[in-house]
Design a protein around this motif. Structure first.
Motif, short mmCIF file in Angstrom:
data_model
loop_
_atom_site.label_atom_id
_atom_site.label_comp_id
_atom_site.label_asym_id
_atom_site.label_seq_id
_atom_site.Cartn_x
_atom_site.Cartn_y
_atom_site.Cartn_z
N GLY A 29 0.67 -1.33 0.09
CA GLY A 29 0.01 -0.02 -0.06
C GLY A 29 0.77 1.25 -0.08
O GLY A 29 0.12 2.31 0.20
N GLU A 30 2.05 1.21 -0.35
CA GLU A 30 3.04 2.18 -0.21
C GLU A 30 2.87 2.99 -1.50
O GLU A 30 2.93 2.56 -2.67
N PHE A 31 3.15 4.43 -1.62
CA PHE A 31 3.26 5.16 -2.78
C PHE A 31 4.73 5.42 -2.69
O PHE A 31 5.16 6.51 -1.95
N ILE A 32 5.41 4.89 -3.88
CA ILE A 32 6.77 5.39 -4.03
C ILE A 32 6.93 6.20 -5.49
O ILE A 32 6.38 5.78 -6.47
N VAL A 33 7.50 7.03 -5.22
CA VAL A 33 8.04 7.95 -6.55
C VAL A 33 9.34 7.63 -6.59
O VAL A 33 10.33 8.02 -6.03
N LEU A 34 9.72 7.44 -7.96
CA LEU A 34 11.01 7.43 -8.55
C LEU A 34 11.42 8.60 -9.09
O LEU A 34 10.78 9.09 -10.28
N LEU A 35 12.29 9.34 -8.74
CA LEU A 35 12.56 10.71 -9.05
C LEU A 35 13.88 10.89 -9.54
O LEU A 35 14.90 10.42 -9.01
N GLY A 36 14.10 11.51 -10.38
CA GLY A 36 15.45 11.97 -11.19
C GLY A 36 15.56 12.60 -12.54
O GLY A 36 14.58 12.54 -13.03
N PRO A 37 16.51 12.82 -12.99
CA PRO A 37 16.89 13.46 -14.37
C PRO A 37 16.51 12.52 -15.50
O PRO A 37 16.73 11.35 -14.94
N SER A 38 16.25 13.03 -16.58
CA SER A 38 16.13 12.13 -17.49
C SER A 38 17.52 11.17 -17.84
O SER A 38 18.69 11.87 -17.52
N GLY A 39 17.47 9.88 -18.25
CA GLY A 39 18.60 9.00 -18.19
C GLY A 39 18.92 8.54 -16.92
O GLY A 39 19.97 7.83 -16.91
N THR A 191 8.57 10.07 -12.03
CA THR A 191 8.47 11.33 -12.62
C THR A 191 9.88 12.10 -12.51
O THR A 191 10.82 11.70 -11.78
N HIS A 192 9.97 13.11 -13.29
CA HIS A 192 11.16 14.05 -13.07
C HIS A 192 10.70 15.33 -12.25
O HIS A 192 11.48 16.43 -12.19
N ASP A 193 9.51 15.36 -12.04
CA ASP A 193 8.89 16.85 -11.32
C ASP A 193 8.83 16.49 -9.84
O ASP A 193 8.13 15.69 -9.31
N GLN A 194 9.47 17.31 -9.35
CA GLN A 194 9.78 17.15 -7.75
C GLN A 194 8.77 17.57 -6.82
O GLN A 194 8.31 17.12 -6.02
N ILE A 195 7.83 18.44 -7.55
CA ILE A 195 6.66 18.65 -6.87
C ILE A 195 5.56 17.56 -6.72
O ILE A 195 5.15 17.01 -5.63
N ASP A 202 4.61 8.45 -0.28
CA ASP A 202 5.11 8.17 1.27
C ASP A 202 6.56 8.19 1.21
O ASP A 202 7.08 8.57 2.26
N ARG A 203 7.53 7.54 0.12
CA ARG A 203 8.79 7.47 0.20
C ARG A 203 9.21 8.07 -1.19
O ARG A 203 8.54 7.51 -2.19
N ILE A 204 10.38 8.81 -1.39
CA ILE A 204 10.77 8.85 -2.52
C ILE A 204 12.07 8.39 -2.73
O ILE A 204 12.80 8.42 -1.89
N ALA A 205 12.35 7.75 -3.92
CA ALA A 205 13.75 7.14 -4.26
C ALA A 205 14.25 8.08 -5.40
O ALA A 205 13.87 8.07 -6.40
N VAL A 206 15.44 8.95 -5.07
CA VAL A 206 16.02 9.95 -5.88
C VAL A 206 17.06 8.98 -6.79
O VAL A 206 17.99 8.44 -6.18
N MET A 207 17.30 8.85 -8.16
CA MET A 207 18.02 8.05 -8.75
C MET A 207 18.97 8.83 -9.60
O MET A 207 18.68 10.21 -10.19
N ARG A 208 20.03 8.43 -9.65
CA ARG A 208 21.09 9.09 -10.78
C ARG A 208 22.10 8.08 -11.18
O ARG A 208 22.27 7.23 -10.60
N GLY A 209 22.11 7.87 -12.49
CA GLY A 209 22.91 6.63 -13.00
C GLY A 209 22.76 5.29 -12.89
O GLY A 209 23.59 4.51 -12.50
#
Lengths: 359, 313
Positions: A29-39, A191-195, A202-209
């Protein structure tokens, strides 16, 4: 309801590693957002969870079941795409029922599920229209509906709002949040939109590379970014960074840049010993206070003023570096004016210059 | 903006034209006989005449009797209109031992055309779909080989195919020719379909997979209904190509199953007796009628399909 567990996931296209040894546990039931720049590999990760890409190594479990080799349709997922991906030659009803017909469900059951999804998403009057006759917002509702009728435990969203204009985007954002509260499904949202990330997750996973830089709740991500990348990526207007080193001011640790000293008493984290180590101080614009010159603040010169309606962003020269501060509009500051700045060390972030990690 | 003259004239003109400023208003007037138009339409008309004149000569000649043709005025319309040459060309002209005109060749061509078009398009569209959406190992190599196939001159392959067909016992039959046409249509048609299916958004394909549709499910329920224009282009290419084919027809079939083009050649180039120009003209027009009709009825769709499929690599 279902958990998602990703174990040592690796994906390469030829010599290019898109995902590297990625581990991620998503609760029921968690809402996870994968966030990061393109690529950064966030959409790739989502496609791996969906089963649309074959992984190079590692495992994916959904609902406690190892689905690494399963077809997308057998994974118990519904997916919403950025371009809506509605079947253009079918009516809305046809779009919603396509997956159910492929499952060979009885007609009555299909009708019932379509009716329920249409009611939830308020697209009942649109059921007999073609996608071409719908607006962008309506199309995305139908696309969500197509995931909804599948009656699955996991929803995957691939930048679902990126094609919409700003107003619709904020409306649908609220709707998706409401939908999550109502259904309590596990949701993974790219998304790439931080807002979007900060408001929905619920939790954000910020990704790079292809690597998750930080996985935490939005407040932690915002207030205690784990490294320089996360700090710079999250927040709009973004955090100001000041180059300097650690010194000691009257026994307490302090940050020194140029000939100015910023005390760090009360800093939320372990300040390294005052050994002159090169560090970067990150300060969010809203945590900088502007006072009159010579009133005990640190001296700075006003550069540019950007009024944004609800508040105003003031760019300043501070010890030869650029710094921004968020302040109430109508402050009456003019370019070239000398001001005194105040920093709140409890809300600042200090990074090692070499490793770029937060202390 | 604040030109004092405009401001002044505004005050004066305000009464006359209810608030409009001086100067041009509304759409710019266009002269019908501008130099650009004259050159453009002049060129178009000249070129159209250049292409239409032979057709005109053919039609009027086919409607004349032989005595009138011998007068030599090839541009003059027929004094006495006769359809006898058309009747003769269709049902009486002799080629070899058969004297039943072009009708035999017409039906042979139809029997070659329909299975060839259906077979080649069915296979090529599935090929293109698989190459565009189901990337398998070696797909690029396969595609490259197929494209190279489009550039190998036909002449090189004629004799090997004769041997091949002979060995499988299809040499000289319509079935053999149908197979040859289908194979030779494959490279260009596959390229056409692959490019078209590549331009279909990938997310649509992904959505269908999540919805549980398989290889054929996606092909028939999602891709086919979306690709009418490219099918029309493929049909036109194949119909005109196969109908106009002469080489394969003359090499791989026997006289009694010759396609219309080969039979036309045999009528027109027969060295015995008098050259009946009117019959020859009528026969030629009859043979060219099928592609002509196809172009007439599919013009718009053809352009749409070409624009949609062939441009993007």
């Amino acid at each position: 309801m279902a958990t998602i567990e990703i174990r040592d996931l690796r994906l390469s296209f030829g010599a290019l590693d898109v995902l590297k040894q990625l581990n991620l546990d998503i609760a029921e039931g968690e809402f996870i957002v994968l966030l990061g720049p393109s690529g950064c590999g966030k959409s790739t990760l989502l496609n791996c969870i969906a089963g649309l890409l074959d992984v190079s190594d590692g495992q994916i479990h959904i609902g406690g079941r190892n689905v690494t080799w399963e077809e997308p349709k057998d994974r118990g997922i519904g997916m919403v795409f950025q371009s809506y991906a509605l079947y253009p030659q079918m009516s809305v009803r046809g779009n919603l029922s396509f997956g159910l017909k492929n499952q060979r469900l009885p007609k009555a059951e299909i009708e019932q599920r379509i009716a329920r999804a249409a009611k939830v998403l308020q697209i009942e009057p649109l059921l007999d229209r073609r996608p071409a006759a719908l607006s962008g917002g309506q199309r995305q509702r139908v696309a969500i509906g197509r995931a909804l009728v599948r009656d699955v435990d996991v929803f995957l969203f691939d930048e679902p709002l990126s094609n919409l204009d700003a107003k619709l985007r904020s409306e649908l954002r609220v709707e998706i949040k409401r939908l999550h509260q109502q259904l309590e499904n596990t949701m993974v949202y790219v998304t790439h939109d931080q807002i979007e990330a900060l408001t929905l997750a619920d939790r954000i996973a910020v990704m790079r590379g292809g690597v998750i830089q930080q996985l935490a709740d939005p407040a932690t991500i915002y207030n205690k970014p784990t490294n320089l990348f996360v700090a710079g990526f999250i927040g709009s207007p973004s955090m100001s960074f000041l180059d300097g080193h650690i010194t000691s001011a009257g026994g307490a640790p302090a940050f020194r840049t140029g000939d100015l000293t910023v005390p760090l008493a009360g800093y939320d984290g372990a300040v390294p010993a005052a050994d002159g180590r090169a560090v970067i101080l990150g300060v969010r614009p809203e945590h900088v206070t502007i006072g009159p010159d010579g009133a005990g603040g640190l001296p700075a010169t006003v550069d540019i003023d950007e009024p944004m309606g609800s508040d105003s962003l003031v760019w300043m020269q501070f010890a030869g570096q650029t710094l921004s501060a968020r302040t109430a509009p109508g402050h009456g500051l003019a370019a070239g004016q000398q001001v005194g700045l105040g920093f709140d060390p409890t809300r600042a972030s200090l990074f090692d210059r070499d490793s770029e990690q937060r202390f | 903006m604040a030109n004092p003259q405009i401001l002044a004239s505004t005050v004066v003109g305000a009464d006359a034209v209810a608030g409009r400023l001086d100067g041009p208003t509304g759409p710019r007037p266009r002269r019908a006989l501008s130099r650009r138009n004259v050159i453009l339409y002049g060129t178009l008309i000249v070129i159209a005449l250049y292409y239409l004149l032979p057709l005109y000569v053919m039609v009027v000649t086919s409607l004349k009797g032989m005595p009138e043709i011998r007068l030599g005025n090839i541009f003059s319309p027929p004094v006495e209109v006769t359809f006898q040459p058309w009747v003769k060309a269709w049902s009486e002209a002799c080629t070899g031992l058969n004297c039943d005109g072009l009708s035999r060749g017409f039906w042979n061509s139809v029997r070659i055309l329909i299975p060839s078009v259906v077979l080649s398009i069915a296979i090529a569209s599935v090929n293109g779909y698989a190459l565009a959406n189901w990337r398998f190992k070696g797909a690029d190599v396969f595609f490259t080989i197929l494209i190279i196939g489009a550039f190998i001159p036909y002449q090189v392959m004629i004799y090997p195919i004769v041997i091949l067909l002979r060995e499988i016992g299809l040499y000289g039959s319509l079935t053999g020719l149908v197979i040859v046409h289908s194979i030779f249509g494959m490279p260009i048609l596959t390229l056409l379909f692959r490019n078209y299916f590549t331009s279909v958004p990938e997310e649509l394909f992904k959505a269908a997979r999540v919805d549980g549709a398989g290889f054929w499910g996606i092909y028939f329920r999602i891709m086919l209904p979306m690709s009418l224009p490219i099918f029309v282009v493929a049909i036109i290419l194949q119909v005109t190509g196969i109908w106009n084919d002469f080489l394969f027809g003359v090499v791989y079939t026997r006289p009694d199953v010759y396609p219309m083009t080969v039979q036309l050649n045999n009528i027109v180039n027969s060295v015995q007796g008098v050259k009946e120009y009117n019959v020859n003209m009528a026969a030629t027009i009859l043979t060219g009628l099928v592609p002509l009709v196809v172009y007439f009825f599919s013009g718009k769709l053809f352009v749409r399909g070409i624009a949609a499929g062939a441009v993007k690599g």
